[in-house]
Design a protein around this motif. Structure first.
Motif, mmCIF file in Angstrom:
data_model
loop_
_atom_site.group_PDB
_atom_site.id
_atom_site.type_symbol
_atom_site.label_atom_id
_atom_site.label_comp_id
_atom_site.label_asym_id
_atom_site.label_seq_id
_atom_site.Cartn_x
_atom_site.Cartn_y
_atom_site.Cartn_z
ATOM 1 N N LYS A 50 0.853 -1.183 0.000
ATOM 2 C CA LYS A 50 0.000 0.000 0.000
ATOM 3 C C LYS A 50 0.895 1.242 0.000
ATOM 4 N N LEU A 51 2.001 1.099 -0.714
ATOM 5 C CA LEU A 51 3.019 2.138 -0.782
ATOM 6 C C LEU A 51 2.551 3.352 -1.569
ATOM 7 N N LYS A 52 1.811 3.117 -2.642
ATOM 8 C CA LYS A 52 1.306 4.233 -3.452
ATOM 9 C C LYS A 52 0.423 5.142 -2.600
ATOM 10 N N GLU A 53 -0.447 4.537 -1.803
ATOM 11 C CA GLU A 53 -1.330 5.303 -0.929
ATOM 12 C C GLU A 53 -0.524 6.070 0.119
ATOM 13 N N TYR A 54 0.521 5.424 0.650
ATOM 14 C CA TYR A 54 1.369 6.076 1.643
ATOM 15 C C TYR A 54 2.061 7.294 1.039
ATOM 16 N N LEU A 55 2.596 7.127 -0.159
ATOM 17 C CA LEU A 55 3.266 8.240 -0.831
ATOM 18 C C LEU A 55 2.288 9.390 -1.058
ATOM 19 N N ILE B 190 13.278 0.799 2.097
ATOM 20 C CA ILE B 190 12.067 1.587 1.846
ATOM 21 C C ILE B 190 11.619 2.272 3.130
ATOM 22 N N ILE B 191 11.573 1.533 4.220
ATOM 23 C CA ILE B 191 11.150 2.108 5.497
ATOM 24 C C ILE B 191 12.104 3.220 5.934
ATOM 25 N N THR B 192 13.398 2.975 5.833
ATOM 26 C CA THR B 192 14.393 3.982 6.211
ATOM 27 C C THR B 192 14.248 5.242 5.354
ATOM 28 N N ALA B 193 14.072 5.049 4.036
ATOM 29 C CA ALA B 193 13.911 6.196 3.132
ATOM 30 C C ALA B 193 12.658 6.987 3.469
ATOM 31 N N LEU B 194 11.549 6.298 3.747
ATOM 32 C CA LEU B 194 10.307 6.996 4.079
ATOM 33 C C LEU B 194 10.443 7.767 5.387
ATOM 34 N N GLU B 195 11.143 7.191 6.350
ATOM 35 C CA GLU B 195 11.355 7.907 7.613
ATOM 36 C C GLU B 195 12.175 9.177 7.389
ATOM 37 N N ARG B 196 13.179 9.077 6.544
ATOM 38 C CA ARG B 196 13.997 10.265 6.244
ATOM 39 C C ARG B 196 13.191 11.319 5.493
ATOM 40 N N LEU B 197 12.365 10.859 4.546
ATOM 41 C CA LEU B 197 11.596 11.799 3.722
ATOM 42 C C LEU B 197 10.455 12.465 4.479
ATOM 43 N N LYS C 131 15.091 7.662 -5.430
ATOM 44 C CA LYS C 131 16.358 8.329 -5.142
ATOM 45 C C LYS C 131 16.809 8.062 -3.701
ATOM 46 N N ALA C 132 15.860 8.015 -2.769
ATOM 47 C CA ALA C 132 16.196 7.861 -1.351
ATOM 48 C C ALA C 132 16.548 6.425 -0.970
ATOM 49 N N LYS D 77 8.830 10.936 10.000
ATOM 50 C CA LYS D 77 7.932 10.144 10.858
ATOM 51 C C LYS D 77 8.456 8.714 10.965
ATOM 52 N N ARG D 78 8.093 8.062 12.058
ATOM 53 C CA ARG D 78 8.400 6.644 12.209
ATOM 54 C C ARG D 78 7.496 5.854 11.259
ATOM 55 N N VAL D 79 8.058 4.882 10.567
ATOM 56 C CA VAL D 79 7.305 4.064 9.622
ATOM 57 C C VAL D 79 7.416 2.603 10.042
ATOM 58 N N GLU D 80 6.287 1.928 10.110
ATOM 59 C CA GLU D 80 6.229 0.505 10.458
ATOM 60 C C GLU D 80 5.849 -0.292 9.208
ATOM 61 N N PRO D 81 6.184 -1.581 9.151
ATOM 62 C CA PRO D 81 5.827 -2.382 7.980
ATOM 63 C C PRO D 81 4.338 -2.332 7.630
ATOM 64 N N ASN D 82 3.474 -2.273 8.637
ATOM 65 C CA ASN D 82 2.036 -2.231 8.343
ATOM 66 C C ASN D 82 1.588 -0.887 7.766
ATOM 67 N N ASP D 83 2.467 0.104 7.757
ATOM 68 C CA ASP D 83 2.154 1.370 7.090
ATOM 69 C C ASP D 83 2.238 1.225 5.574
#
Length: 94
Positions: A23-28, A68-75, A40-41, A78-84
Motif C-alpha cells: 500500500k506504498l502508493k497510498e502512503y506516498l 524503503i522504510i528507512t527512506a520513508l522515515e527520512r523523507l 532516489k532515497a 515520521k516513524r514508519v512501520e511495515p504495516n504502514d
C-alpha cells in the motif's frame, strides 16, 4: 504481491491463504511524496521501485523493505512501520 501458502497437510477448510500487498502508493500520496523521491532515497533500481509501488512484484527481500522504510522515515520525518506500507489480505482461497 506475495502469497503465503499454508502447510500442505492442512484440511481443505483450512487452506485459506494470506496475500500480502503493498500500500506504498497510498502512503506516498498521503505524505505528498513521489515514486521518484522514493527511488532516489532508497538506492533501489528505478524499475524495481516503480514495480513495488504499483504492486507488480511477487516477492521482496527484507533488505529492500528496510531500505524503503528507512527512506520513508527520512523523507517524512515520521516513524514508519511495515504495516504502514504492507497490507495482509486474508480472504483469498488456495
Amino acid at each position: 504481491m506475495v502469497i503465503l501458502y499454508p502447510y500442505q497437510g492442512t484440511s481443505p477448510e483450512n487452506r485459506r491463504v494470506a496475500t500480502v500487498k503493498w500500500k506504498l502508493k497510498e502512503y506516498l500520496d498521503r505524505n505528498g511524496l513521489t515514486v521518484y523521491q522514493l527511488w532516489k532515497a532508497t538506492g533501489l533500481s528505478k524499475t524495481g521501485t516503480y514495480k513495488i509501488v504499483n504492486n507488480q512484484v511477487g516477492g521482496l527481500e527484507f533488505d529492500a523493505l528496510g531500505r524503503i522504510i528507512t527512506a520513508l522515515e527520512r523523507l517524512t520525518g515520521k516513524r514508519v512501520e511495515p504495516n504502514d506500507v504492507l497490507e495482509v489480505v486474508r480472504d483469498a482461497q488456495a
